[in-house]
Design a protein around this motif. Structure first.
Motif, mmCIF file in Angstrom:
data_model
loop_
_atom_site.group_PDB
_atom_site.id
_atom_site.type_symbol
_atom_site.label_atom_id
_atom_site.label_comp_id
_atom_site.label_asym_id
_atom_site.label_seq_id
_atom_site.Cartn_x
_atom_site.Cartn_y
_atom_site.Cartn_z
ATOM 1 N N PHE A 120 0.696 -1.307 -0.273
ATOM 2 C CA PHE A 120 -0.223 -0.467 0.014
ATOM 3 C C PHE A 120 0.880 1.004 0.016
ATOM 4 O O PHE A 120 0.564 2.370 -0.775
ATOM 5 C CB PHE A 120 -0.452 -0.002 1.353
ATOM 6 N N PHE A 121 1.946 1.775 0.462
ATOM 7 C CA PHE A 121 2.561 2.398 0.505
ATOM 8 C C PHE A 121 3.801 2.310 -0.133
ATOM 9 O O PHE A 121 4.649 3.279 -0.225
ATOM 10 C CB PHE A 121 3.202 2.322 2.394
ATOM 11 N N GLY A 122 4.552 1.010 -0.901
ATOM 12 C CA GLY A 122 5.200 1.058 -2.340
ATOM 13 C C GLY A 122 6.336 1.176 -1.231
ATOM 14 O O GLY A 122 7.639 1.795 -1.709
ATOM 15 N N VAL A 123 6.485 0.381 0.234
ATOM 16 C CA VAL A 123 7.954 0.567 0.475
ATOM 17 C C VAL A 123 8.258 -0.944 -0.062
ATOM 18 O O VAL A 123 8.015 -1.796 -0.340
ATOM 19 C CB VAL A 123 7.916 0.741 2.054
ATOM 20 N N PHE A 124 9.318 -1.186 0.037
ATOM 21 C CA PHE A 124 10.310 -2.868 0.248
ATOM 22 C C PHE A 124 9.322 -3.197 0.742
ATOM 23 O O PHE A 124 8.754 -3.470 1.713
ATOM 24 C CB PHE A 124 12.105 -2.692 0.253
ATOM 25 N N ALA A 125 9.516 -4.832 0.612
ATOM 26 C CA ALA A 125 8.793 -5.638 1.010
ATOM 27 C C ALA A 125 9.670 -6.375 2.645
ATOM 28 O O ALA A 125 8.789 -6.927 3.045
ATOM 29 C CB ALA A 125 8.823 -7.080 0.432
ATOM 30 N N GLY A 126 10.051 -5.905 2.958
ATOM 31 C CA GLY A 126 11.001 -5.648 4.151
ATOM 32 C C GLY A 126 11.011 -4.680 5.039
ATOM 33 O O GLY A 126 11.514 -4.533 5.555
ATOM 34 N N ARG A 239 15.885 -13.947 8.846
ATOM 35 C CA ARG A 239 17.859 -13.802 10.743
ATOM 36 C C ARG A 239 18.639 -14.993 10.318
ATOM 37 O O ARG A 239 20.170 -14.831 9.913
ATOM 38 C CB ARG A 239 17.473 -13.460 11.453
ATOM 39 N N PHE A 240 18.477 -16.445 9.983
ATOM 40 C CA PHE A 240 18.715 -17.099 9.663
ATOM 41 C C PHE A 240 19.572 -18.081 9.120
ATOM 42 O O PHE A 240 20.478 -18.360 8.909
ATOM 43 C CB PHE A 240 17.865 -18.975 10.243
ATOM 44 N N TYR A 241 19.362 -16.912 7.375
ATOM 45 C CA TYR A 241 19.912 -17.613 6.295
ATOM 46 C C TYR A 241 20.834 -16.128 6.087
ATOM 47 O O TYR A 241 20.960 -16.224 5.109
ATOM 48 C CB TYR A 241 17.939 -18.068 5.365
ATOM 49 N N GLY A 242 20.818 -15.268 6.706
ATOM 50 C CA GLY A 242 21.532 -14.088 6.723
ATOM 51 C C GLY A 242 21.246 -13.025 5.633
ATOM 52 O O GLY A 242 21.598 -12.570 4.715
ATOM 53 N N VAL A 243 19.673 -13.608 4.761
ATOM 54 C CA VAL A 243 18.758 -12.781 3.640
ATOM 55 C C VAL A 243 18.021 -11.563 4.329
ATOM 56 O O VAL A 243 17.658 -11.398 5.357
ATOM 57 C CB VAL A 243 17.620 -14.047 3.312
ATOM 58 N N GLU A 244 17.932 -10.803 3.764
ATOM 59 C CA GLU A 244 16.862 -9.006 3.854
ATOM 60 C C GLU A 244 15.540 -9.860 3.983
ATOM 61 O O GLU A 244 14.694 -10.483 3.766
ATOM 62 C CB GLU A 244 17.044 -8.569 2.636
ATOM 63 N N GLY A 245 15.206 -8.493 5.037
ATOM 64 C CA GLY A 245 13.875 -9.147 5.584
ATOM 65 C C GLY A 245 12.963 -8.562 4.508
ATOM 66 O O GLY A 245 12.246 -9.150 5.160
ATOM 67 N N GLY A 246 12.647 -8.853 3.425
ATOM 68 C CA GLY A 246 11.832 -9.116 2.499
ATOM 69 C C GLY A 246 12.058 -10.086 2.098
ATOM 70 O O GLY A 246 11.167 -10.131 0.720
ATOM 71 N N PHE A 247 12.797 -10.781 1.654
ATOM 72 C CA PHE A 247 13.546 -12.044 1.154
ATOM 73 C C PHE A 247 11.841 -12.633 0.552
ATOM 74 O O PHE A 247 11.602 -13.351 -0.465
ATOM 75 C CB PHE A 247 14.629 -13.298 1.949
ATOM 76 N N LEU A 248 11.593 -13.354 1.645
ATOM 77 C CA LEU A 248 9.908 -14.391 1.755
ATOM 78 C C LEU A 248 9.113 -13.338 1.231
ATOM 79 O O LEU A 248 8.143 -13.998 0.521
ATOM 80 C CB LEU A 248 9.559 -15.075 2.903
ATOM 81 N N LEU A 249 8.736 -11.919 1.208
ATOM 82 C CA LEU A 249 7.953 -11.817 0.982
ATOM 83 C C LEU A 249 7.443 -10.733 -0.004
ATOM 84 O O LEU A 249 6.655 -10.387 -1.218
ATOM 85 C CB LEU A 249 7.265 -10.494 2.357
ATOM 86 N N ALA A 250 8.793 -10.171 -0.931
ATOM 87 C CA ALA A 250 8.671 -9.254 -2.453
ATOM 88 C C ALA A 250 8.733 -10.234 -3.607
ATOM 89 O O ALA A 250 8.525 -11.457 -3.844
ATOM 90 C CB ALA A 250 10.613 -8.992 -2.380
ATOM 91 N N ASP A 251 7.998 -9.667 -4.279
ATOM 92 C CA ASP A 251 7.209 -9.890 -5.733
ATOM 93 C C ASP A 251 8.643 -10.241 -6.603
ATOM 94 O O ASP A 251 10.064 -9.694 -5.769
ATOM 95 C CB ASP A 251 5.930 -9.143 -6.400
ATOM 96 N N ASP A 252 8.420 -10.603 -8.016
ATOM 97 C CA ASP A 252 9.676 -11.109 -8.278
ATOM 98 C C ASP A 252 10.237 -9.968 -8.545
ATOM 99 O O ASP A 252 11.631 -9.806 -9.128
ATOM 100 C CB ASP A 252 9.192 -12.150 -9.915
ATOM 101 N N THR A 253 9.470 -8.998 -9.144
ATOM 102 C CA THR A 253 10.010 -7.581 -10.123
ATOM 103 C C THR A 253 11.400 -6.789 -8.911
ATOM 104 O O THR A 253 11.847 -6.594 -8.658
ATOM 105 C CB THR A 253 9.420 -7.137 -10.481
ATOM 106 N N GLU A 254 10.260 -6.789 -7.512
ATOM 107 C CA GLU A 254 10.891 -6.015 -6.697
ATOM 108 C C GLU A 254 12.321 -6.867 -5.968
ATOM 109 O O GLU A 254 12.900 -6.104 -6.160
ATOM 110 C CB GLU A 254 10.058 -6.161 -5.219
#
Length: 343
Positions: A120-126, A239-254
Motif C-alpha cells: 500500500f505504501f510502496g516500500v520494499f517488502a522487508g 535472519r537465520f539464513y542471512g537474507v534481507e527482511g523482505g526475502f520471503l515477501l518481495a514479489d519477483d520484480t522487487e
C-alpha cells in the motif's frame, strides 16, 4: 555457512559518498539523515548510531509498530492527511480494526497483512521486518551508483529465490503472480536447498526454529505448503539464513531489482553510465502496457486515473513531477502540494 559476509556500514557509506561525488552530487544530500530515515523506516535520531554500530536493536513488536507509525507519518494522502487504518486495510481486503493492535503497539500483523501494508505504501517488502542495520544498508543501496550488472541468471536466482525461467519472464515484464502462500513456501524451500549445512544437507526445521526460540513443528505447515508463518517466524527464518527482511515477501520484480542493486554496489561501477538493459526492458514493457490501456479511457476515466496516481504518489512520499499549472489529462486543475500549495 548460512550467510555471506555483510558489508560494514561505514565502508558502504564511504563507497556511496565516493560514488555521489563522482557523479557530481552532494553526499550531504544523498546521505542525509532525513533521506535515509525515509527510505529505511529507522527513526532519524537513530540513524547516526546505526551507522556507527552503536544502536541497540528493538524487539520485533516495537520495531514493526514504529515502522508502521512512520509510514503513516511520512506517506500521507494527497490532502496531507494520515491514511486511516480502514483505507490501508481495505486495499488488501481486510477490516481497519485488524490493524488496531499494530497501530497501538500491542500486537503483530499476520504475514499477509504485513505484505499488504508495505505494498500500500510502496516500500520494499522487508520495510516492517528488517533490523536497523539491514534497513540502513537497503537505504544506502538506493543511493546513486553506476549502472550495469552481469546477466548471471544462476546468481540472480540464488539471491532472489526465483527460478532462472521466472527471472527471464520478469525481465521481459511478465513476472509470475503467485499466491503469497505459494511464493513464501517456494522461497523457504529455496533457502533450505541453496544454503545447506557444512555437510551439504539442509538445516532441519528444528534447527531453524530453535534460532528464534520456536519449535520445528511451528514450521511444518509452511514446509508442507499448508499455511503462512507468523511475522515473527518469517523474521527469524530470514535472519537465520542471512537474507534481507523482505526475502520471503518481495514479489519477483522487487526481489530482482534488489539483487541487481546489490550487485551494482558490489561492482562499484560508477564508470558505467549506460542503463542496465535488463531493467530498461522491464520498465519499457510496463510503460507501453500502461499507456496503451490508458489511451482507451474517456475524459472521466483520465481524471479518475490521474486522481489515483496522485494517491499513489502521495502514499509513497513522492511529489508529482508535472510543472505547476499543467492542467494534466482531461483539463484537470494545476498540481498542488499536500496542503493545497504549490509542490
Amino acid at each position: 555457512m548460512r550467510a555471506a559476509a555483510r558489508p560494514d556500514l561505514t565502508t558502504l557509506r564511504d563507497r556511496v559518498d565516493r560514488l555521489a561525488r563522482q557523479r557530481g552530487q552532494d553526499p550531504a544530500d544523498v546521505l542525509s539523515v532525513e533521506r535515509l530515515s525515509h527510505l529505511s523506516g529507522v527513526d532519524p535520531e537513530l540513524i547516526p548510531r546505526v551507522l556507527a554500530g552503536e544502536a541497540p536493536e528493538a524487539p520485533l513488536t516495537r520495531r514493526v509498530h514504529r515502522r508502521f507509525l512512520r509510514l503513516r507519518e511520512t506517506r500521507r494522502d494527497k490532502h496531507g492527511r494520515e491514511w486511516s487504518l480502514a483505507a490501508v486495510a481495505d486495499d488488501f481486503g481486510a477490516p481497519g480494526a485488524s490493524l488496531g493492535p499494530l497501530n497501538a503497539g500491542t500486537g503483530l500483523p499476520g504475514l499477509g497483512h504485513a505484505a499488504g501494508i508495505q505494498r500500500f505504501f510502496g516500500v520494499f517488502a522487508g520495510f516492517l521486518l528488517a533490523d536497523n542495520k539491514s534497513a540502513v544498508e537497503r537505504a544506502l543501496a538506493g543511493a546513486p551508483a553506476g549502472r550495469g550488472a552481469p546477466d548471471d541468471l544462476d546468481r540472480l536466482s540464488f539471491l532472489t529465490g526465483i527460478t532462472p525461467e521466472a527471472i527471464r519472464l520478469t525481465l521481459d515484464g511478465r513476472p509470475a503472480r503467485l499466491p503469497l502462500r505459494q511464493q513464501v513456501r517456494e522461497r523457504f524451500e529455496h533457502l533450505r536447498r541453496t544454503r545447506p549445512r557444512e555437510d551439504g544437507r539442509p538445516y532441519s526445521l528444528t534447527a531453524i526454529a530453535r534460532s528464534f526460540d520456536a519449535s520445528g513443528q511451528s514450521l511444518t505447515r509452511l514446509a508442507q505448503g499448508e499455511g503462512l508463518p507468523s511475522l515473527a517466524a518469517a523474521a527469524g527464518i530470514q535472519r537465520f539464513y542471512g537474507v534481507e527482511g523482505g526475502f520471503l515477501l518481495a514479489d519477483d520484480t522487487e526481489a530482482l531489482a534488489a539483487a541487481l542493486a546489490g550487485i551494482e554496489h558490489e561492482l562499484g561501477s560508477a564508470a558505467h553510465e549506460a542503463e542496465n538493459p535488463m531493467l530498461a526492458v522491464l520498465r519499457a514493457h510496463d510503460v507501453r502496457s500502461i499507456v496503451t490501456r490508458a489511451g482507451l479511457l474517456s475524459p472521466a476515466g483520465w481524471k479518475s486515473l490521474a486522481d489515483h496516481l496522485d494517491d499513489l504518489l502521495a502514499r509513497e512520499g513522492r511529489l508529482d513531477v508535472r510543472p505547476t499549472g499543467d492542467p494534466g489529462p482531461a483539463g484537470r486543475g494545476p498540481v498542488r502540494g499536500p496542503e493545497g500549495g504549490a509542490p
